[in-house]
Design a protein around this motif. Structure first.
Motif, PDB file in Angstrom:
ATOM      1  N   ASN A   1       0.847  -1.179   0.000  1.00 49.84           N
ATOM      2  CA  ASN A   1       0.000   0.000   0.000  1.00 49.84           C
ATOM      3  C   ASN A   1       0.887   1.235   0.000  1.00 49.84           C
ATOM      4  O   ASN A   1       1.594   1.506   0.971  1.00 49.84           O
ATOM      5  N   SER A   2       0.849   1.994  -1.076  1.00 48.35           N
ATOM      6  CA  SER A   2       1.763   3.132  -1.208  1.00 48.35           C
ATOM      7  C   SER A   2       1.425   4.265  -0.244  1.00 48.35           C
ATOM      8  O   SER A   2       2.298   5.062   0.099  1.00 48.35           O
ATOM      9  N   ASP A   3       0.173   4.350   0.200  1.00 53.48           N
ATOM     10  CA  ASP A   3      -0.212   5.416   1.123  1.00 53.48           C
ATOM     11  C   ASP A   3       0.381   5.198   2.513  1.00 53.48           C
ATOM     12  O   ASP A   3       0.821   6.146   3.170  1.00 53.48           O
ATOM     13  N   THR A   4       0.387   3.942   2.954  1.00 50.11           N
ATOM     14  CA  THR A   4       0.820   3.638   4.319  1.00 50.11           C
ATOM     15  C   THR A   4       2.187   2.980   4.395  1.00 50.11           C
ATOM     16  O   THR A   4       2.808   2.958   5.456  1.00 50.11           O
ATOM     17  N   GLY A   5       2.643   2.409   3.268  1.00 52.92           N
ATOM     18  CA  GLY A   5       3.876   1.629   3.286  1.00 52.92           C
ATOM     19  C   GLY A   5       3.683   0.248   3.875  1.00 52.92           C
ATOM     20  O   GLY A   5       4.650  -0.516   4.036  1.00 52.92           O
ATOM     21  N   GLU A   6       2.433  -0.113   4.154  1.00 50.20           N
ATOM     22  CA  GLU A   6       2.141  -1.419   4.761  1.00 50.20           C
ATOM     23  C   GLU A   6       2.132  -2.518   3.708  1.00 50.20           C
ATOM     24  O   GLU A   6       1.675  -2.323   2.586  1.00 50.20           O
ATOM     25  N   ILE A   7       2.656  -3.687   4.089  1.00 53.41           N
ATOM     26  CA  ILE A   7       2.614  -4.859   3.227  1.00 53.41           C
ATOM     27  C   ILE A   7       1.796  -5.935   3.933  1.00 53.41           C
ATOM     28  O   ILE A   7       2.085  -6.300   5.078  1.00 53.41           O
TER      29      ILE A   7
ATOM     30  N   VAL B   1       2.314  -2.930 -10.851  1.00 51.04           N
ATOM     31  CA  VAL B   1       2.488  -1.682 -10.112  1.00 51.04           C
ATOM     32  C   VAL B   1       1.593  -0.645 -10.780  1.00 51.04           C
ATOM     33  O   VAL B   1       1.624  -0.502 -12.002  1.00 51.04           O
ATOM     34  N   ASP B   2       0.772   0.051  -9.977  1.00 55.01           N
ATOM     35  CA  ASP B   2      -0.171   1.005 -10.569  1.00 55.01           C
ATOM     36  C   ASP B   2       0.336   2.441 -10.445  1.00 55.01           C
ATOM     37  O   ASP B   2       1.421   2.699  -9.913  1.00 55.01           O
ATOM     38  N   CYS B   3      -0.457   3.380 -10.950  1.00 56.11           N
ATOM     39  CA  CYS B   3      -0.011   4.774 -11.012  1.00 56.11           C
ATOM     40  C   CYS B   3       0.076   5.423  -9.639  1.00 56.11           C
ATOM     41  O   CYS B   3       0.730   6.464  -9.480  1.00 56.11           O
ATOM     42  N   GLN B   4      -0.559   4.841  -8.613  1.00 56.26           N
ATOM     43  CA  GLN B   4      -0.434   5.357  -7.251  1.00 56.26           C
ATOM     44  C   GLN B   4       0.796   4.811  -6.528  1.00 56.26           C
ATOM     45  O   GLN B   4       1.115   5.238  -5.423  1.00 56.26           O
ATOM     46  N   GLY B   5       1.459   3.826  -7.155  1.00 52.85           N
ATOM     47  CA  GLY B   5       2.613   3.205  -6.529  1.00 52.85           C
ATOM     48  C   GLY B   5       2.297   1.975  -5.713  1.00 52.85           C
ATOM     49  O   GLY B   5       3.178   1.402  -5.056  1.00 52.85           O
ATOM     50  N   ASN B   6       1.030   1.523  -5.739  1.00 47.78           N
ATOM     51  CA  ASN B   6       0.688   0.243  -5.116  1.00 47.78           C
ATOM     52  C   ASN B   6       1.265  -0.889  -5.959  1.00 47.78           C
ATOM     53  O   ASN B   6       1.404  -0.769  -7.181  1.00 47.78           O
ATOM     54  N   ALA B   7       1.574  -2.004  -5.304  1.00 52.45           N
ATOM     55  CA  ALA B   7       2.107  -3.162  -6.025  1.00 52.45           C
ATOM     56  C   ALA B   7       1.428  -4.432  -5.551  1.00 52.45           C
ATOM     57  O   ALA B   7       1.117  -4.575  -4.359  1.00 52.45           O
ATOM     58  N   CYS B   8       1.190  -5.340  -6.478  1.00 52.56           N
ATOM     59  CA  CYS B   8       0.635  -6.653  -6.149  1.00 52.56           C
ATOM     60  C   CYS B   8       1.518  -7.724  -6.767  1.00 52.56           C
ATOM     61  O   CYS B   8       1.724  -7.759  -7.986  1.00 52.56           O
TER      62      CYS B   8
END
Length: 564
Positions: free
Chosen positions: A73-79, A364-371
């Motif tokens: 989660n790019s907003d929180t840095g949580e994985i 990886v999406d435009c918000q910087g989230n990754a799956c």
């Protein structure tokens, strides 16, 4: 088909700004990219790709198998992660198998219906969307691309056609026949032949409309039970309806300023982290890439890491696993294990040693989230059992269980087996007061090759400055325990120098060199997306902004990376 297929890609990495996908099938990659362009995020696109691959590469994956994912989660840095592996039927106990005259030395045949564990993939897909998705697109909209591929049809890719034919032959050699939904007039499709799967389209439509209940209850569930019972299995409707995914906290270790994240047990992600911990003690860059010294150290470290994983990894609901103490172990404290290691590895289940087919993909999406996502039916089509009018085969993951009573991985009712499939993420080593920065989403599939592949491609970038495509192109090694000869063997891919092979033989290794053509599939198939070119020692941050995405796709598969 060319038996000496050359896998060298000679491709440059895909470079983009807004979003990127990488998978083993171009049509699946395009499906995921379309979801990103329609406003979906990395989780939405990953599920779209998973479903598309179930259509285009059913000899590796499908709703009848298992899945794992890690989400940044790019907003929180949580994985966080989802363990989408299924459990054994409650009636599949060691005592039951002994009653059927099976034992550790003679377990059920790998394609037997007794090896069907509850398919965890559909629940994992739904939960990934629910927990991590953008909620801008419904599950039905996410699955639409796969439904269209199944209804309209698609031309079968070259390497997929080879795998399709191979696993149909393996089933027939074992006296089994793949269900007709996955054949054309009784035969596997050829390269370029258009394949349609209306039965799978129906299953995916129902899943999109009604969620998990469409699979674990009702028509599909009854069809699954009917074919399993018909072939001597013991799964029940209750086994299916009581299934759910597990939300997990990933495990990690540091290596020279970065942190590698893996799925916890029952996944073998622990093996990759142990391997990296051992290798941190050696000057790998100074040894030279794929030199005899480098490979020798890598081989010994793999032996140590896999032995620990074999001794400890199982279903955490059934066994206590000392994860923290294991991850803190260093090379010096593990060397003593070499004395007893071969004895331990003799207890490895043959199915775990078998080359398998799986799909790994990342977004990886435009918000910087990754799956980071992986999906598999284990050995090709798994059992080859295809529930009536459902369009997919059922996995044989239960063949990974041990029938040794004292094993942490001993079979039991309602238990998850030692699981080989693992996704990975890479971040920087942030302090407790800072959120971590994503560096890469990466993975390499292929049974016990997976932790070995993760670390080899990671070191290719970290130690040797390769870009993501070069890191995947580079020849790999695969270390396995030869159960017939009771010794370790080292498989070296074509491209590694012959002199290196000879030096390793003189040091006492059993070496298989060169591994060529389609046999190179044993080295796995990977995908990588990096955020920025941190792997480039000569890069200037001002010249190459961190937001630039760099991606590679393994030349050992049909796939590609795509971005926009």
């Amino acid at each position: 088909m060319d038996a000496d297929l050359n896998f060298s890609s000679r491709r440059s990495p895909v470079i983009c700004l807004h979003g990127c996908v990488a998978s083993s099938q171009p049509l699946a990659s395009a499906t995921g990219l379309d979801v990103l362009k329609r406003g979906g995020n990395a989780a939405d696109a990953a599920v779209a790709i998973a479903a598309a691959l179930a259509v285009t590469e059913p000899c590796s994956t499908g709703p009848g198998g298992d899945a794992f994912c890690l989400f940044f989660n790019s907003d929180t840095g949580e994985i966080r992660g989802i363990n989408g592996s299924g459990r054994s039927p409650k009636g599949l106990t060691l005592e039951f198998l002994k009653g059927r005259k099976y034992c550790a030395e003679t377990p059920p045949p790998v394609f037997d219906a007794l090896n069907v564990t509850v398919p965890g993939a559909p629940a994992c897909w739904c939960d990934t969307i629910q927990m991590f998705g953008s909620h801008k697109l419904s599950l039905r909209e996410v699955l639409n691309g796969a439904v269209e591929l199944a209804e309209v049809g698609f031309p079968v890719a070259e390497i997929t056609a080879h795998g399709w034919t191979h696993w149909v032959a393996e089933l027939r050699n074992a006296g089994k026949e793949l269900g007709g939904d996955l054949l054309i007039d009784g035969h596997p499709p050829k390269q370029g032949q258009v394949f349609r799967n209306p039965a799978l389209a129906r299953t995916l439509k129902e899943l999109g409309e009604h969620g998990k209940a469409a699979f674990y209850q009702g028509r599909v569930a009854q069809a699954i039970i009917d074919i399993i019972v018909q072939h001597g299995g013991v799964m029940t409707l209750d086994d299916l309806s009581s299934h759910d995914s597990d939300v997990v906290s990933p495990i990690s270790t540091k290596y020279k300023g970065v942190r590698l994240w893996e799925s916890p047990p029952n996944s073998q992600g622990l093996a990759a982290l142990l391997l990296l911990n051992i290798l941190e003690n050696f000057p790998l860059k100074a040894l030279g890439h794929n030199s005899a010294d480098y490979i020798h150290i890598l081989v010994e470290a793999i032996r140590l890491a896999q032995t620990d994983a074999k001794s400890y990894v199982g279903d955490p609901d059934h066994v206590t696993i000392p994860l923290q103490s294991l991850l803190e172990k260093k090379c010096s404290s593990q060397r003593a294990q070499l004395i007893n290691m071969d004895r331990v590895m003799q207890d490895v289940e043959p199915a775990l040693m078998t080359e398998s087919d799986t799909v790994y993909f990342c977004v990886v999406d435009c918000q910087g989230n990754a799956c980071s996502f992986i999906n598999s039916t284990f050995m090709g089509f798994g059992t080859g059992l295809v529930p009536k009018d459902c369009g997919f085969s059922l996995q044989n993951r239960g063949a990974s269980f041990s029938l040794h009573q004292n094993s942490v991985n001993c079979v039991a009712g309602g238990k998850r087996p030692y699981h080989t499939i693992i996704p990975a993420l890479l971040t920087d080593c942030a302090s407790e007061s800072q959120k971590p920065q994503l560096l890469a989403s990466l993975g390499v599939m292929g049974a016990l090759m997976q932790p070995q592949g993760h670390i080899q491609v990671l070191l290719n970038m970290l130690e040797f400055g390769m870009n993501p495509q070069q890191a995947l192109d580079s020849p790999r090694i695969f270390v396995e325990y030869d159960l017939k000869e009771n010794q370790w063997s080292v498989n070296l891919e074509e491209g590694i120098n012959q002199e290196v092979a000879e030096v390793l033989r003189r040091r006492g290794h059993k070496v298989n060199w060169p591994v060529i053509g389609h046999k190179r599939s044993q080295f796995g198939r990977g995908q990588i997306i990096t955020i920025g070119d941190w792997w480039n020692p000569s890069a200037s941050h001002n010249d190459h902004p961190t937001r630039v995405l760099w991606a590679g796709s393994d030349p050992r598969s049909d796939g590609c990376a795509m971005g926009f």
